[in-house]
Design a protein around this motif. Structure first.
Motif, PDB file in Angstrom:
ATOM      1  N   UNK A  93      79.167  13.688  56.508  1.00  0.00           N
ATOM      2  CA  UNK A  93      78.480  14.434  55.459  1.00  0.00           C
ATOM      3  C   UNK A  93      79.394  15.485  54.849  1.00  0.00           C
ATOM      4  N   UNK A  94      79.025  15.937  53.678  1.00  0.00           N
ATOM      5  CA  UNK A  94      79.852  16.895  52.946  1.00  0.00           C
ATOM      6  C   UNK A  94      79.740  18.280  53.558  1.00  0.00           C
ATOM      7  N   UNK A  95      80.873  18.912  53.747  1.00  0.00           N
ATOM      8  CA  UNK A  95      80.923  20.279  54.238  1.00  0.00           C
ATOM      9  C   UNK A  95      81.695  21.124  53.249  1.00  0.00           C
ATOM     10  N   UNK A  96      82.163  22.293  53.679  1.00  0.00           N
ATOM     11  CA  UNK A  96      82.953  23.115  52.758  1.00  0.00           C
ATOM     12  C   UNK A  96      84.325  22.484  52.510  1.00  0.00           C
ATOM     13  N   UNK A  97      84.820  22.550  51.286  1.00  0.00           N
ATOM     14  CA  UNK A  97      86.122  21.938  50.985  1.00  0.00           C
ATOM     15  C   UNK A  97      87.268  22.738  51.588  1.00  0.00           C
ATOM     16  N   UNK A  98      88.390  22.065  51.827  1.00  0.00           N
ATOM     17  CA  UNK A  98      89.576  22.724  52.366  1.00  0.00           C
ATOM     18  C   UNK A  98      90.158  23.723  51.374  1.00  0.00           C
ATOM     19  N   UNK A  99      90.220  23.334  50.099  1.00  0.00           N
ATOM     20  CA  UNK A  99      90.825  24.179  49.079  1.00  0.00           C
ATOM     21  C   UNK A  99      90.074  23.997  47.769  1.00  0.00           C
ATOM     22  N   UNK A 100      89.861  25.103  47.053  1.00  0.00           N
ATOM     23  CA  UNK A 100      89.150  25.054  45.783  1.00  0.00           C
ATOM     24  C   UNK A 100      89.992  25.750  44.720  1.00  0.00           C
ATOM     25  N   UNK A 101      90.123  25.101  43.572  1.00  0.00           N
ATOM     26  CA  UNK A 101      90.842  25.685  42.446  1.00  0.00           C
ATOM     27  C   UNK A 101      89.827  26.123  41.398  1.00  0.00           C
ATOM     28  N   UNK A 102      90.035  27.282  40.820  1.00  0.00           N
ATOM     29  CA  UNK A 102      89.183  27.761  39.735  1.00  0.00           C
ATOM     30  C   UNK A 102      89.855  27.416  38.417  1.00  0.00           C
ATOM     31  N   UNK A 103      89.133  26.705  37.553  1.00  0.00           N
ATOM     32  CA  UNK A 103      89.650  26.326  36.250  1.00  0.00           C
ATOM     33  C   UNK A 103      88.886  27.093  35.185  1.00  0.00           C
ATOM     34  N   UNK A 104      89.602  27.795  34.326  1.00  0.00           N
ATOM     35  CA  UNK A 104      88.997  28.538  33.221  1.00  0.00           C
ATOM     36  C   UNK A 104      89.186  27.727  31.941  1.00  0.00           C
ATOM     37  N   UNK A 105      88.125  27.084  31.445  1.00  0.00           N
ATOM     38  CA  UNK A 105      88.255  26.264  30.238  1.00  0.00           C
ATOM     39  C   UNK A 105      88.753  27.083  29.049  1.00  0.00           C
ATOM     40  N   UNK A 106      89.589  26.481  28.214  1.00  0.00           N
ATOM     41  CA  UNK A 106      90.260  27.190  27.130  1.00  0.00           C
ATOM     42  C   UNK A 106      89.314  27.544  25.984  1.00  0.00           C
ATOM     43  N   UNK A 107      88.350  26.685  25.648  1.00  0.00           N
ATOM     44  CA  UNK A 107      87.458  26.930  24.508  1.00  0.00           C
ATOM     45  C   UNK A 107      86.625  28.205  24.706  1.00  0.00           C
ATOM     46  N   UNK A 108      85.922  28.379  25.829  1.00  0.00           N
ATOM     47  CA  UNK A 108      85.179  29.636  25.999  1.00  0.00           C
ATOM     48  C   UNK A 108      86.089  30.866  26.047  1.00  0.00           C
ATOM     49  N   UNK A 109      87.302  30.706  26.569  1.00  0.00           N
ATOM     50  CA  UNK A 109      88.244  31.828  26.592  1.00  0.00           C
ATOM     51  C   UNK A 109      88.635  32.231  25.174  1.00  0.00           C
ATOM     52  N   UNK A 110      88.889  31.248  24.317  1.00  0.00           N
ATOM     53  CA  UNK A 110      89.250  31.547  22.927  1.00  0.00           C
ATOM     54  C   UNK A 110      88.069  32.153  22.169  1.00  0.00           C
ATOM     55  N   UNK A 111      86.855  31.634  22.404  1.00  0.00           N
ATOM     56  CA  UNK A 111      85.670  32.209  21.768  1.00  0.00           C
ATOM     57  C   UNK A 111      85.505  33.664  22.168  1.00  0.00           C
ATOM     58  N   UNK A 112      85.712  33.932  23.441  1.00  0.00           N
ATOM     59  CA  UNK A 112      85.589  35.305  23.938  1.00  0.00           C
ATOM     60  C   UNK A 112      86.670  36.194  23.325  1.00  0.00           C
ATOM     61  N   UNK A 113      87.858  35.672  23.192  1.00  0.00           N
ATOM     62  CA  UNK A 113      88.985  36.427  22.656  1.00  0.00           C
ATOM     63  C   UNK A 113      88.770  36.781  21.180  1.00  0.00           C
ATOM     64  N   UNK A 114      88.207  35.852  20.396  1.00  0.00           N
ATOM     65  CA  UNK A 114      88.019  36.055  18.961  1.00  0.00           C
ATOM     66  C   UNK A 114      86.625  36.552  18.598  1.00  0.00           C
ATOM     67  N   UNK A 115      85.811  36.976  19.565  1.00  0.00           N
ATOM     68  CA  UNK A 115      84.450  37.416  19.269  1.00  0.00           C
ATOM     69  C   UNK A 115      84.399  38.807  18.646  1.00  0.00           C
ATOM     70  N   UNK A 116      85.372  39.644  18.918  1.00  0.00           N
ATOM     71  CA  UNK A 116      85.406  40.997  18.371  1.00  0.00           C
ATOM     72  C   UNK A 116      86.257  41.007  17.100  1.00  0.00           C
ATOM     73  N   UNK A 117      85.691  41.403  15.934  1.00  0.00           N
ATOM     74  CA  UNK A 117      86.453  41.377  14.671  1.00  0.00           C
ATOM     75  C   UNK A 117      87.704  42.274  14.687  1.00  0.00           C
ATOM     76  N   UNK A 118      87.641  43.390  15.378  1.00  0.00           N
ATOM     77  CA  UNK A 118      88.817  44.273  15.448  1.00  0.00           C
ATOM     78  C   UNK A 118      89.967  43.625  16.220  1.00  0.00           C
ATOM     79  N   UNK A 119      89.612  42.895  17.276  1.00  0.00           N
ATOM     80  CA  UNK A 119      90.646  42.199  18.054  1.00  0.00           C
ATOM     81  C   UNK A 119      91.256  41.049  17.268  1.00  0.00           C
TER      82      UNK A 119
END
Length: 103
Positions: A72-98
């Motif tokens: 059965x499935x247990x906790x994984x040995x190693x986990x990588x966190x992936x930050x998708x680029x599209x939400x990062x860009x939306x967040x970056x360009x959300x403020x008009x001054x930035x």
């Protein structure tokens, strides 16, 4: 790796404290503990690495110190966190001054 004054969080809890308030979404992807493969797409259903043969999940120990191989499935040995680029860009360009500064 980082410029002076910048440090990486050394705990999962500290990393979550940074990402949650700024509403950054992330994806957790299981990885081989030897960094051979990522368990995604074609390899998503595998239980062990094709290259080195290590188990994807941590093995449980019984009380008498023998390792029990559990299917059965247990906790994984190693986990990588992936930050998708599209939400990062939306967040970056959300403020008009930035946006003016970024251009």
């Amino acid at each position: 790796m980082l410029s002076k004054g910048n440090i990486l969080p050394n705990r999962n809890y500290e990393a979550k404290k940074i990402f949650c308030p700024i509403d950054m979404e992330y994806k957790k992807i299981h990885a081989c503990s030897n960094d051979c493969i990522l368990y995604r797409k074609d390899f998503e259903l595998l239980k062990s690495c094709l290259r080195c043969g290590l188990s994807r999940y941590k093995l449980k120990q019984k009380d008498d110190d023998t390792i029990e191989d559990i299917e059965k499935r247990g906790p994984p040995m190693k986990v990588m966190w992936y930050l998708p680029i599209i939400p990062r860009m939306k967040r970056l360009f959300s403020n008009p001054n930035d946006v003016k500064n970024l251009r």
